[in-house]
Design an enzyme around this catalytic site. Structure first.
Site, mmCIF file in Angstrom:
data_model
loop_
_atom_site.group_PDB
_atom_site.id
_atom_site.type_symbol
_atom_site.label_atom_id
_atom_site.label_comp_id
_atom_site.label_asym_id
_atom_site.label_seq_id
_atom_site.Cartn_x
_atom_site.Cartn_y
_atom_site.Cartn_z
ATOM 1 N N SER A 62 0.834 -1.210 0.000
ATOM 2 C CA SER A 62 0.000 0.000 0.000
ATOM 3 C C SER A 62 0.863 1.252 0.000
ATOM 4 O O SER A 62 0.475 2.290 -0.539
ATOM 5 C CB SER A 62 -0.916 0.002 1.219
ATOM 6 N N ASP A 80 2.036 -18.062 -12.863
ATOM 7 C CA ASP A 80 1.432 -19.350 -13.209
ATOM 8 C C ASP A 80 2.154 -20.485 -12.496
ATOM 9 O O ASP A 80 3.355 -20.400 -12.227
ATOM 10 C CB ASP A 80 1.523 -19.574 -14.728
HETATM 11 O O1 LIG Z 1 3.853 -9.353 -12.552
HETATM 12 C C1 LIG Z 1 4.263 -10.422 -13.064
HETATM 13 C C2 LIG Z 1 3.524 -11.116 -14.026
HETATM 14 C C3 LIG Z 1 4.045 -12.277 -14.551
HETATM 15 N N1 LIG Z 1 5.235 -12.756 -14.129
HETATM 16 C C4 LIG Z 1 5.774 -14.002 -14.670
HETATM 17 C C5 LIG Z 1 5.038 -15.204 -14.107
HETATM 18 C C6 LIG Z 1 4.088 -15.585 -15.159
HETATM 19 O O2 LIG Z 1 3.804 -16.967 -15.105
HETATM 20 C C7 LIG Z 1 4.836 -15.183 -16.431
HETATM 21 C C8 LIG Z 1 3.939 -14.875 -17.587
HETATM 22 O O3 LIG Z 1 2.978 -13.947 -17.166
HETATM 23 P P1 LIG Z 1 1.645 -13.694 -18.003
HETATM 24 O O4 LIG Z 1 1.049 -14.978 -18.449
HETATM 25 O O5 LIG Z 1 0.783 -12.767 -17.205
HETATM 26 O O6 LIG Z 1 2.271 -12.885 -19.224
HETATM 27 P P2 LIG Z 1 1.876 -12.799 -20.733
HETATM 28 O O7 LIG Z 1 2.027 -11.384 -21.107
HETATM 29 O O8 LIG Z 1 0.541 -13.443 -20.966
HETATM 30 O O9 LIG Z 1 3.039 -13.618 -21.398
HETATM 31 P P3 LIG Z 1 3.231 -15.184 -21.690
HETATM 32 O O10 LIG Z 1 3.204 -15.265 -23.175
HETATM 33 O O11 LIG Z 1 4.594 -15.515 -21.123
HETATM 34 O O12 LIG Z 1 2.123 -15.934 -20.996
HETATM 35 O O13 LIG Z 1 5.583 -14.024 -16.078
HETATM 36 C C9 LIG Z 1 5.965 -12.079 -13.169
HETATM 37 O O14 LIG Z 1 7.040 -12.480 -12.764
HETATM 38 N N2 LIG Z 1 5.452 -10.918 -12.674
#
Ligand SMILES: O=c1ccn([C@H]2C[C@H](O)[C@@H](COP(=O)(O)OP(=O)(O)OP(=O)(O)O)O2)c(=O)[nH]1
Length: 142
Positions: A62, A80
Site C-alpha cells: 500500500s 502461473d
Molecule cells: O507481474 C508479473 C507477471 C508475470 N510474471 C511471470 C510469471 C508468469 O507466469 C509469467 C507470464 O505472465 P503472463 O502470463 O501474465 O504474461 P503474458 O504477457 O501473458 O506472457 P506469456 O506469453 O509468457 O504468458 O511471467 C511475473 O514475474 N510478474
C-alpha cells in the site's frame, strides 16, 4: 504447505516471517533508477515452485506509491503454476510517475498463493434468461 524458493542473490534478505493469512513481502533485487514516465521490469530476486493447483498473485504494498512513485502496470501480477524453472525469476513491472530510485532490498510488493480456478466450459447462448442488473454506477453513491 511448503513452497520451494530459490534466491538469485545471496545478499537479498530472506523471507522468514510467515504468519498465517498474511501476504509475504518481496524485495527489489537491484537498485533501479527510473525517470518520470519510464517503464522497467524490477527483478524480485526469487523463483518458486508454487504447489500444484495453486498460482501466486503479486500486488504493490500500500505504501509503494507513496515511497517510490511507481505503479504496477499489470495491476496484479499472476505467477502461473508452470513458472517454476531455475531461471523463472519473478519481476515487478513498474511505471514511474516521478523520478525515483528503488534501492536493492527495498520491499516493494507482496504476494500470496491462491487456488487456481476450476476448468470451465463456456456454453454460447442467445439469451442468458436473467434480469439486467444495470450498468456501472447504476446503484448511485449513497
Ligand atoms: O507481474 C508479473 C507477471 C508475470 N510474471 C511471470 C510469471 C508468469 O507466469 C509469467 C507470464 O505472465 P503472463 O502470463 O501474465 O504474461 P503474458 O504477457 O501473458 O506472457 P506469456 O506469453 O509468457 O504468458 O511471467 C511475473 O514475474 N510478474
Amino acid at each position: 504447505m511448503q513452497i520451494k524458493i530459490k534466491y538469485f542473490d545471496e545478499k537479498l534478505t530472506r523471507i522468514n516471517k510467515i504468519v498465517q493469512g498474511d501476504w509475504l513481502d518481496l524485495r527489489a533485487a537491484q537498485t533501479i533508477e527510473m525517470k518520470k514516465d519510464e517503464f522497467k521490469l524490477i527483478p524480485l530476486g526469487v523463483a518458486m515452485e508454487i504447489p500444484e493447483g495453486y498460482e501466486a498473485h503479486i500486488v504493490p504494498r500500500s505504501s509503494t506509491f507513496k515511497n517510490f512513485g511507481i505503479i504496477e502496470t499489470n495491476s496484479m501480477g499472476v505467477i502461473d503454476e508452470s513458472y517454476k524453472g531455475d531461471n523463472d525469476q519473478w519481476f515487478f513491472p513498474a511505471y514511474a510517475l516521478r523520478d525515483t530510485v528503488i534501492e536493492f532490498n527495498d520491499r516493494i510488493c507482496q504476494f500470496r498463493i491462491m487456488e487456481k480456478m476450476p476448468t470451465v466450459e463456456l456454453i454460447e447462448v442467445d439469451h442468458l434468461g436473467n434480469e439486467n442488473r444495470g450498468g456501472l454506477g447504476s446503484t448511485g453513491v449513497k
